[in-house]
Design a protein around this motif. Sequence first.
Motif, mmCIF file in Angstrom:
data_model
loop_
_atom_site.group_PDB
_atom_site.id
_atom_site.type_symbol
_atom_site.label_atom_id
_atom_site.label_comp_id
_atom_site.label_asym_id
_atom_site.label_seq_id
_atom_site.Cartn_x
_atom_site.Cartn_y
_atom_site.Cartn_z
ATOM 1 N N GLY A 187 0.797 -1.224 0.000
ATOM 2 C CA GLY A 187 0.000 0.000 0.000
ATOM 3 C C GLY A 187 0.825 1.268 0.000
ATOM 4 O O GLY A 187 0.303 2.368 0.222
ATOM 5 N N GLY A 188 2.124 1.143 -0.258
ATOM 6 C CA GLY A 188 2.972 2.333 -0.279
ATOM 7 C C GLY A 188 3.486 2.609 -1.671
ATOM 8 O O GLY A 188 2.906 2.176 -2.668
ATOM 9 N N GLY A 189 4.592 3.362 -1.768
ATOM 10 C CA GLY A 189 5.148 3.677 -3.079
ATOM 11 C C GLY A 189 6.358 4.570 -2.948
ATOM 12 O O GLY A 189 6.897 4.734 -1.856
ATOM 13 N N GLY A 190 6.804 5.131 -4.068
ATOM 14 C CA GLY A 190 7.973 6.012 -4.066
ATOM 15 C C GLY A 190 8.750 5.869 -5.346
ATOM 16 O O GLY A 190 8.173 5.783 -6.428
ATOM 17 N N ALA A 236 12.103 3.984 -7.642
ATOM 18 C CA ALA A 236 12.633 2.644 -7.880
ATOM 19 C C ALA A 236 13.744 2.289 -6.895
ATOM 20 O O ALA A 236 13.936 1.128 -6.546
ATOM 21 C CB ALA A 236 13.157 2.542 -9.309
ATOM 22 N N ALA A 237 14.476 3.297 -6.419
ATOM 23 C CA ALA A 237 15.607 3.038 -5.518
ATOM 24 C C ALA A 237 15.281 3.305 -4.053
ATOM 25 O O ALA A 237 16.017 2.894 -3.161
ATOM 26 C CB ALA A 237 16.798 3.901 -5.917
ATOM 27 N N ALA A 238 14.179 4.005 -3.788
ATOM 28 C CA ALA A 238 13.842 4.390 -2.417
ATOM 29 C C ALA A 238 12.337 4.521 -2.298
ATOM 30 O O ALA A 238 11.735 5.397 -2.918
ATOM 31 C CB ALA A 238 14.516 5.721 -2.054
ATOM 32 N N SER A 239 11.740 3.624 -1.522
ATOM 33 C CA SER A 239 10.291 3.675 -1.355
ATOM 34 C C SER A 239 9.914 3.407 0.093
ATOM 35 O O SER A 239 10.782 3.056 0.901
ATOM 36 C CB SER A 239 9.618 2.638 -2.259
ATOM 37 N N GLY A 240 8.628 3.552 0.397
ATOM 38 C CA GLY A 240 8.181 3.330 1.761
ATOM 39 C C GLY A 240 6.732 2.923 1.814
ATOM 40 O O GLY A 240 6.010 3.008 0.815
ATOM 41 N N ALA A 241 6.333 2.446 2.993
ATOM 42 C CA ALA A 241 4.932 2.092 3.210
ATOM 43 C C ALA A 241 4.663 2.135 4.706
ATOM 44 O O ALA A 241 5.588 1.975 5.513
ATOM 45 C CB ALA A 241 4.651 0.683 2.679
ATOM 46 N N THR A 242 3.420 2.403 5.068
ATOM 47 C CA THR A 242 3.044 2.357 6.473
ATOM 48 C C THR A 242 2.151 1.139 6.663
ATOM 49 O O THR A 242 1.193 0.952 5.903
ATOM 50 C CB THR A 242 2.295 3.654 6.867
ATOM 51 N N VAL A 243 2.516 0.279 7.610
ATOM 52 C CA VAL A 243 1.734 -0.951 7.794
ATOM 53 C C VAL A 243 1.248 -1.078 9.240
ATOM 54 O O VAL A 243 1.883 -0.572 10.166
ATOM 55 C CB VAL A 243 2.561 -2.221 7.419
#
Lengths: 315, 315
Positions: free
Chosen positions: A282-285, A287-294
């Motif tokens: 459910g996150g995104g960003g 190609a080299a750096a992304s995130g999500a809150t779970v």
Amino acid sequence: MNERQTAEWLMERDDFLILTHVRPDGDTIGCAAGLCLALRGRGKTAWVLENPEATSLFTPYLEGLTAPEGWSPDTVVSVDIAARGLFPENARCYLERVDLAIDHHPSQEFFARETCLDAGRAACGELIYDIAGLLGPVTREMAVPLYVAVSTDTGCFVYGNTTADTHRTAAALMETGIPAAELNKRHFRTKTLKRLRIESRIVEGMELFDGGETAVAAVDLAMVAQLGADERDMEDIASFVGQVEGVKNAITIRELRPGTCKLSLRTDPEVLNASRVCALLGGGGHAAASGATVEGSVEEAKRAILWAIEQVRHG
Amino acid sequence: MNERQTAEWLMERDDFLILTHVRPDGDTIGCAAGLCLALRGRGKTAWVLENPEATSLFTPYLEGLTAPEGWSPDTVVSVDIAARGLFPENARCYLERVDLAIDHHPSQEFFARETCLDAGRAACGELIYDIAGLLGPVTREMAVPLYVAVSTDTGCFVYGNTTADTHRTAAALMETGIPAAELNKRHFRTKTLKRLRIESRIVEGMELFDGGETAVAAVDLAMVAQLGADERDMEDIASFVGQVEGVKNAITIRELRPGTCKLSLRTDPEVLNASRVCALLGGGGHAAASGATVEGSVEEAKRAILWAIEQVRHG
């Protein structure tokens, strides 16, 4: 508009208010201060809108430049703001009346009447430097915040976004006589003891998978509370484990509140697309750096991201 | 000789052997590789004398450039070597027959027949870049080791020695198409797990004095043995505690063998002259960075340096 058109456009106007983005960094603050001083250097009235989230690391650059209460501008300019969602609370009243956006983000939303965008620049400060130079001589006073803008957005010329032009801008800024060594010491060679203790805990608790290619670091609420750490101590903590030799996928799990964790993933994008992994959670960003809150404990968050990596690898 | 004279001097000669200094760093290795390739680019025969102390971090830049066994040169050139005492063991046979020394150290001993010295350069690599450019076009192949030279000697453009010229050289080198991001990752954004564990132990064990202005860090034999750390893991460890916010005098004590410790002191030279402090313990160095070797335990070494600081402060 290109830089020359932008400089001409600015010369034709007056009574400027300059806006910066939420969670302000060195680039947005440095650009605002540099542009404000360059406009004042041409006899214009110019102020920067206060940014309540600016930390003590950057507020000194805005001294004497913050707009007085109730100041009513004729021309509103945003610097380094890519999207409407990045306006600070107190800048939202200007959302529909930004006259000019100066930016370097490819994700620029074109919310302003006019836009000066160059996504090839490592820092928005490079663009402001060129514009300031077209307005008049770039003084030492203007060069200080512009150097902060350019150096902080490139991790002091170390990140992959740094170009030959970035170095040329730095050379020109240094030639005005700025105390570059002192600025570098402040922004790149100083860590709080609390920050070092967090890093030290991360090293002690870090787990390695896939023969050392995947590292998982966790910062839980107990650790933050025990060390009395604040947001400044946590800045860019997600990039810390990525420096371990051999690590290609760096995962940082930060417990935001009991039962909720923020995941950050840094990867070599040619091997693993971080954005695709985080999209599964459910996150995104990027190609080299992304995130999500779970939702879940640190342990559950760890299992979730390791699962998502497997899915993308074998998907 | 200046750069132009040096280039002309090199053009008049052939069959070059290039020497590097003991405990070779990125500057001496990068200079040697860059100069060797520039000379070959002009049709000269040129080799670099093997440096047995070169670590795996730098040896790749010398691939194909290391002199074959028994090669007998006509012209011997040293790069980044300030003093006779800094010749590696296998280079000592050339001590009395160095034809040209190219260097940037103010402490240059003028051991060679000809010397090209510019103490205003942050890295010797800046000088070699200028000379290479006078010999012919600087190719991407030459630019790689020269970028390593310039970037490593400035901590990637962060140290106080960095000048506008340093940035201009970096811009020109990047324009040849070198993989700067990859080189930066290798040299500035990677740490071994053992190194991180040593740093973590230092943070946990560090002592602060003078209201946090003086920090003492110790690395004893037990710690090194327990972590299985080697020299590469220990590189520049003396600069680690100096980054703690508020610390002005950073002391690092390294136990070399039971009963012998190496002290390193980093200071703000305008407040405390590190060289004067270390001179009291039989050592020396620069005003901002000095060292001494003392007989005694880590605890005794700590007491000795704190005593010496007091003497200089109130002397």
